[in-house]
Design an enzyme around this catalytic site. Structure first.
Site, short mmCIF file in Angstrom:
data_model
loop_
_atom_site.label_atom_id
_atom_site.label_comp_id
_atom_site.label_asym_id
_atom_site.label_seq_id
_atom_site.Cartn_x
_atom_site.Cartn_y
_atom_site.Cartn_z
N ARG A 46 0.04 0.49 -2.26
CA ARG A 46 1.44 0.10 -2.41
C ARG A 46 1.59 -1.24 -3.13
O ARG A 46 0.81 -2.16 -2.90
CB ARG A 46 2.10 -0.04 -1.04
CG ARG A 46 2.32 1.27 -0.33
CD ARG A 46 2.98 0.96 1.00
NE ARG A 46 3.25 2.17 1.76
CZ ARG A 46 3.69 2.14 3.03
NH1 ARG A 46 3.89 0.98 3.63
NH2 ARG A 46 3.93 3.25 3.66
N LYS B 204 3.83 11.50 7.68
CA LYS B 204 4.73 12.08 8.67
C LYS B 204 6.15 12.28 8.13
O LYS B 204 6.80 13.28 8.44
CB LYS B 204 4.82 11.10 9.85
CG LYS B 204 4.65 11.73 11.18
CD LYS B 204 4.35 10.68 12.27
CE LYS B 204 4.88 9.28 11.98
NZ LYS B 204 5.74 8.78 13.07
N ARG C 199 6.47 6.07 21.84
CA ARG C 199 5.40 5.33 21.21
C ARG C 199 4.36 4.87 22.23
O ARG C 199 3.25 4.50 21.88
CB ARG C 199 6.01 4.11 20.50
CG ARG C 199 5.24 3.76 19.28
CD ARG C 199 6.01 2.94 18.32
NE ARG C 199 6.22 3.66 17.07
CZ ARG C 199 6.96 3.22 16.09
NH1 ARG C 199 7.59 2.10 16.20
NH2 ARG C 199 7.09 3.93 15.00
N ARG D 88 1.88 -6.57 -0.63
CA ARG D 88 2.29 -7.28 0.58
C ARG D 88 1.07 -7.48 1.49
O ARG D 88 0.17 -6.64 1.52
CB ARG D 88 3.37 -6.50 1.35
CG ARG D 88 4.69 -6.36 0.59
CD ARG D 88 5.73 -5.67 1.47
NE ARG D 88 5.13 -4.54 2.19
CZ ARG D 88 5.42 -4.19 3.44
NH1 ARG D 88 6.30 -4.87 4.12
NH2 ARG D 88 4.84 -3.16 4.01
N ARG E 87 -3.40 -2.66 12.11
CA ARG E 87 -2.23 -1.86 12.50
C ARG E 87 -2.67 -0.51 13.08
O ARG E 87 -2.10 -0.03 14.06
CB ARG E 87 -1.35 -1.59 11.26
CG ARG E 87 -0.06 -2.38 11.23
CD ARG E 87 0.43 -2.50 9.80
NE ARG E 87 1.15 -1.32 9.32
CZ ARG E 87 1.29 -1.02 8.02
NH1 ARG E 87 0.75 -1.79 7.10
NH2 ARG E 87 1.95 0.04 7.66
#
Ligand SMILES: [Zn+2]
Length: 254
Positions: free
Chosen positions: A160, A41, A121, A193, A204
């Site tokens: 990541r 996004k 949201r 992480r 998530r």
């Protein structure tokens, strides 16, 4: 190519003097940007702004700005409430986020238009946005939703890595370090992480879908939802995005 401007009015809150200058687009666009984490996004937002000249109004940016604001300015009332909640280790309530946007309603009426990112949201926030827009006599042109298959998003996000010492970010596929597992900048060890582990990402994404699906449905019913498949490379996704926005108002085509 339009510039992003300093968005000081949006970031600092009401009363700040927005100094955005530069060409105004032939038509101000009023857009909401939706999509799960990892869908790309942010990249599309930059391209939309460059091409269509809207102000990038990200609620994430408002929070990041407040966290490192050294201007000595008192935070806006809603931001003071949000900061107090965060200090207590609580989530910022739906209502406080709505108030943050309400304080900044002038930005929604700006002659440059807007690309709203990170808000709404929840369904409650979407309802509230409707009221805020009515109060400044503006209407949404569209809510643009990016989607991609879950395995692709998990692959992107789980690549990541972060340096243990200097916190520089890497990505095993898109931004690999010169030496595997080592930071280019300081030689520190790279790690993944907990948030970027597949199981956490799946959680998530599920949480995102649970709150966002009613928002999508809300905009679908109003005929404002535009859905864009975002699995391809960013240029191809933007070509699709451009076509979708231009189709909203053929008169404004340059
Ligand atoms: Zn490092």
């Amino acid at each position: 190519m339009y510039s992003i401007g300093n968005r000081v009015e949006w970031l600092q809150g009401p009363g700040a003097n927005c100094a955005k200058t530069g060409p105004v687009a032939p038509r101000p666009w009023h857009l909401v940007l939706l999509g799960p984490p990892g869908v790309g996004k942010g990249t599309q937002a930059e391209k939309i702004i460059g091409e269509f000249g809207a102000c990038h109004l990200s609620t994430g940016d408002v929070f990041r700005y407040a966290a490192r604001d050294t201007s000595g300015q008192a935070p806006s009332p809603a931001m003071a409430t949000a900061l107090a909640a965060m200090k207590r280790g609580e989530l910022v309530s739906d209502n406080t986020v709505v108030e943050l946007v309400r304080e900044r309603a002038g930005c929604l009426a700006c002659q440059y238009g807007f690309l709203l990112d990170g808000f709404p949201r929840t369904l409650e926030q979407a309802h509230a946005l409707n009221g805020i827009l009515a109060s400044v006599e503006r209407k949404l042109d569209a809510a643009i939703n990016y989607f991609a298959p879950e395995p692709l998003i998990i692959e992107r996000l789980s690549g990541r890595r972060v340096c243990k010492q200097c916190r520089t970010g890497y990505h095993v596929a898109n931004k690999p370090p010169r030496v595997a597992g080592r930071c280019d900048a300081c030689g520190g060890e790279l790690f993944q992480r907990d948030d970027d582990k597949p199981e956490a990402i799946r959680t998530r994404l599920q949480a995102y879908a649970a709150t966002c699906n009613p928002v999508l449905e809300y905009y679908r019913r109003q005929g404002l939802l535009r859905e864009i498949e975002a699995s391809g490379d960013p240029e191809a996704v933007f070509a699709h995005t451009r076509a979708v926005i231009e189709k909203l108002d053929p008169v404004a085509r340059r």
